[in-house]
Design a protein around this motif. Structure first.
Motif, PDB file in Angstrom:
ATOM      1  N   GLU A   8     -32.408  52.849 -10.573  1.00 62.38           N
ATOM      2  CA  GLU A   8     -31.461  52.204 -11.493  1.00 62.38           C
ATOM      3  C   GLU A   8     -31.346  50.710 -11.197  1.00 62.38           C
ATOM      4  OE1 GLU A   8     -27.925  54.437 -10.810  1.00 62.38           O
ATOM      5  OE2 GLU A   8     -28.479  56.060 -12.207  1.00 62.38           O
ATOM      6  N   SER A   9     -31.352  50.367  -9.919  1.00 59.86           N
ATOM      7  CA  SER A   9     -31.245  48.956  -9.526  1.00 59.86           C
ATOM      8  C   SER A   9     -32.487  48.186  -9.949  1.00 59.86           C
ATOM      9  CB  SER A   9     -31.044  48.848  -8.010  1.00 59.86           C
ATOM     10  OG  SER A   9     -29.836  49.475  -7.624  1.00 59.86           O
ATOM     11  N   PHE A  10     -33.654  48.793  -9.788  1.00 58.64           N
ATOM     12  CA  PHE A  10     -34.906  48.151 -10.220  1.00 58.64           C
ATOM     13  C   PHE A  10     -34.877  47.887 -11.729  1.00 58.64           C
ATOM     14  CE2 PHE A  10     -37.917  49.726  -6.607  1.00 58.64           C
ATOM     15  CZ  PHE A  10     -37.333  48.798  -5.754  1.00 58.64           C
ATOM     16  N   GLU A  11     -34.362  48.836 -12.471  1.00 58.48           N
ATOM     17  CA  GLU A  11     -34.286  48.664 -13.923  1.00 58.48           C
ATOM     18  C   GLU A  11     -33.359  47.514 -14.284  1.00 58.48           C
ATOM     19  OE1 GLU A  11     -33.096  52.516 -15.266  1.00 58.48           O
ATOM     20  OE2 GLU A  11     -35.126  53.371 -15.105  1.00 58.48           O
ATOM     21  N   LYS A  12     -32.213  47.429 -13.625  1.00 55.74           N
ATOM     22  CA  LYS A  12     -31.258  46.351 -13.902  1.00 55.74           C
ATOM     23  C   LYS A  12     -31.793  44.985 -13.486  1.00 55.74           C
ATOM     24  CE  LYS A  12     -27.240  49.371 -13.546  1.00 55.74           C
ATOM     25  NZ  LYS A  12     -26.111  49.847 -12.707  1.00 55.74           N
ATOM     26  N   LEU A  13     -32.607  44.983 -12.426  1.00 57.25           N
ATOM     27  CA  LEU A  13     -33.171  43.719 -11.929  1.00 57.25           C
ATOM     28  C   LEU A  13     -34.508  43.382 -12.588  1.00 57.25           C
ATOM     29  CD1 LEU A  13     -32.394  44.272  -8.128  1.00 57.25           C
ATOM     30  CD2 LEU A  13     -31.341  42.536  -9.602  1.00 57.25           C
ATOM     31  N   ASN A  14     -34.945  44.223 -13.514  1.00 53.90           N
ATOM     32  CA  ASN A  14     -36.231  44.027 -14.208  1.00 53.90           C
ATOM     33  C   ASN A  14     -37.405  43.971 -13.234  1.00 53.90           C
ATOM     34  OD1 ASN A  14     -35.166  43.880 -16.911  1.00 53.90           O
ATOM     35  ND2 ASN A  14     -34.390  41.846 -16.399  1.00 53.90           N
ATOM     36  N   LEU A  46     -33.584  41.185  -4.297  1.00 56.20           N
ATOM     37  CA  LEU A  46     -32.783  40.388  -5.233  1.00 56.20           C
ATOM     38  C   LEU A  46     -33.488  39.109  -5.669  1.00 56.20           C
ATOM     39  CD1 LEU A  46     -29.172  40.732  -3.745  1.00 56.20           C
ATOM     40  CD2 LEU A  46     -30.134  41.906  -5.733  1.00 56.20           C
ATOM     41  N   SER A  47     -34.424  38.620  -4.870  1.00 64.58           N
ATOM     42  CA  SER A  47     -35.102  37.357  -5.192  1.00 64.58           C
ATOM     43  C   SER A  47     -36.368  37.562  -6.019  1.00 64.58           C
ATOM     44  CB  SER A  47     -35.454  36.618  -3.903  1.00 64.58           C
ATOM     45  OG  SER A  47     -36.348  37.391  -3.114  1.00 64.58           O
ATOM     46  N   TYR A  48     -36.667  38.788  -6.400  1.00 62.63           N
ATOM     47  CA  TYR A  48     -37.942  39.116  -7.054  1.00 62.63           C
ATOM     48  C   TYR A  48     -38.237  38.247  -8.278  1.00 62.63           C
ATOM     49  CZ  TYR A  48     -41.544  41.850  -9.451  1.00 62.63           C
ATOM     50  OH  TYR A  48     -42.696  42.255 -10.088  1.00 62.63           O
ATOM     51  N   SER A  86     -25.569  33.336  -7.242  1.00 61.30           N
ATOM     52  CA  SER A  86     -24.746  34.515  -6.980  1.00 61.30           C
ATOM     53  C   SER A  86     -25.313  35.696  -7.758  1.00 61.30           C
ATOM     54  CB  SER A  86     -23.300  34.255  -7.406  1.00 61.30           C
ATOM     55  OG  SER A  86     -22.507  35.406  -7.188  1.00 61.30           O
ATOM     56  N   VAL A  87     -25.646  36.739  -7.039  1.00 64.38           N
ATOM     57  CA  VAL A  87     -26.208  37.932  -7.663  1.00 64.38           C
ATOM     58  C   VAL A  87     -25.152  39.020  -7.650  1.00 64.38           C
ATOM     59  CG1 VAL A  87     -28.078  39.618  -7.634  1.00 64.38           C
ATOM     60  CG2 VAL A  87     -28.487  37.293  -6.792  1.00 64.38           C
ATOM     61  N   ASP A  88     -24.662  39.365  -8.821  1.00 65.01           N
ATOM     62  CA  ASP A  88     -23.618  40.384  -8.925  1.00 65.01           C
ATOM     63  C   ASP A  88     -24.197  41.612  -9.597  1.00 65.01           C
ATOM     64  OD1 ASP A  88     -21.317  41.770  -8.947  1.00 65.01           O
ATOM     65  OD2 ASP A  88     -20.271  40.537 -10.425  1.00 65.01           O
ATOM     66  N   LEU A  89     -24.492  42.622  -8.806  1.00 64.82           N
ATOM     67  CA  LEU A  89     -25.083  43.855  -9.314  1.00 64.82           C
ATOM     68  C   LEU A  89     -24.086  44.986  -9.101  1.00 64.82           C
ATOM     69  CD1 LEU A  89     -27.769  45.077 -10.438  1.00 64.82           C
ATOM     70  CD2 LEU A  89     -28.366  45.604  -8.068  1.00 64.82           C
ATOM     71  N   ASP A  90     -23.352  45.330 -10.186  1.00 68.08           N
ATOM     72  CA  ASP A  90     -22.335  46.385 -10.099  1.00 68.08           C
ATOM     73  C   ASP A  90     -21.367  46.147  -8.942  1.00 68.08           C
ATOM     74  OD1 ASP A  90     -23.403  47.605 -12.269  1.00 68.08           O
ATOM     75  OD2 ASP A  90     -24.532  49.109 -11.159  1.00 68.08           O
ATOM     76  N   GLY A  91     -20.864  44.918  -8.870  1.00 66.65           N
ATOM     77  CA  GLY A  91     -19.894  44.597  -7.839  1.00 66.65           C
ATOM     78  C   GLY A  91     -20.514  44.313  -6.488  1.00 66.65           C
ATOM     79  N   TYR A  92     -21.825  44.369  -6.413  1.00 67.47           N
ATOM     80  CA  TYR A  92     -22.531  44.096  -5.151  1.00 67.47           C
ATOM     81  C   TYR A  92     -22.714  42.591  -5.046  1.00 67.47           C
ATOM     82  CZ  TYR A  92     -26.248  44.366  -1.654  1.00 67.47           C
ATOM     83  OH  TYR A  92     -27.003  44.214  -0.523  1.00 67.47           O
TER      84      TYR A  92
END
Length: 234
Positions: free
Chosen positions: A6-12, A58-60, A198-204
């Motif tokens: 799911e995280s990979f999908e959100k981060l493309n 996150l830097s991908y 700032s990387v905000d991934l579902d509150g992360y």
């Protein structure tokens, strides 16, 4: 591994079953080795995925990462962020550096077993490796999740980066404060602050500090082993 997908999908970040399997095998290997030597304080699998795997990639999609053809991970520890990035970017070459050889031996064994063939490990302190002509100002990108404050981290990392290259420093919620304290160090060591992302991934909540190398690092830096941490450039 659903959260990872799911995280990979959100981060493309593109992935397939074989990529997810490599991540799972690496986690299994680290957690098994962790029973013998101290590799990570995080042993809960969901937390491991969140704080080691997702955090690392996150830097991908950063331009600085996409454009880099040579990448060094300083203070890689148990292989973060280098290994997760190497898995999702098989076309890039990574050098993973750490001062503890036993960690690197684990990384090498697991990488060989899993089939991660785009990494090289190097043993040594950053202060010493940066004086080696093979590594000094040889990389387009340096990535680091090391816990040192930014002023110290810049002295560890900027000497490895060629002019025109970048440092991506993974930082927590105090990133802006650290940047202010590190302004002098960044300038002296040949860097220039580009931005704090700032990387905000579902509150992360996480921040990545982007620094460009605009001038060569003076030959006196890094100072001898231990000095940057004891006497940071402030």
């Amino acid at each position: 591994m659903k959260f990872l997908e799911e995280s990979f999908e959100k981060l493309n970040i593109p992935f397939d079953n074989s990529v997810i399997e490599m991540f799972e095998q690496y986690m299994d290997g680290i957690l098994e080795w962790n029973k013998k030597i101290n590799l990570t304080a995080i042993t809960d699998r969901e937390e491991f995925i969140s704080k080691h795997f997702v955090d690392s990639v996150l830097s991908y999609n950063f331009r600085e990462y996409i454009d880099a053809d040579s990448i060094i991970d300083i203070g890689t520890g148990a292989g973060f962020p280098g290994i997760p990035l190497a898995i999702v970017s098989p076309d890039k070459k990574f050098v993973l550096a750490d001062s503890l050889n036993k960690r690197l031996k684990v990384i090498n064994e697991l990488a060989s077993k899993i089939g991660i063939d785009n990494i090289e490990t190097v043993h040594g302190r950053a202060e010493e490796l940066a004086r080696n002509k093979k590594y000094r100002e040889a990389f387009a990108l340096c990535i680091s999740r090391a816990v040192a404050n930014l002023a110290v981290l810049c002295e560890y990392c900027l000497p490895f980066i060629k002019v025109g290259g970048h440092l991506l420093a993974y930082k927590g919620p105090d990133a802006e404060e650290e940047v202010k304290m590190a302004e002098k160090a960044i300038k002296i060591l040949g860097g220039k602050l580009i931005e704090i992302v700032s990387v905000d991934l579902d509150g992360y909540d996480h921040n990545i500090v982007v620094i460009e190398k605009i001038n060569k690092t003076p030959s006196k830096y890094p100072r001898k082993a231990g000095t940057p941490g004891k006497e940071p450039i402030l």
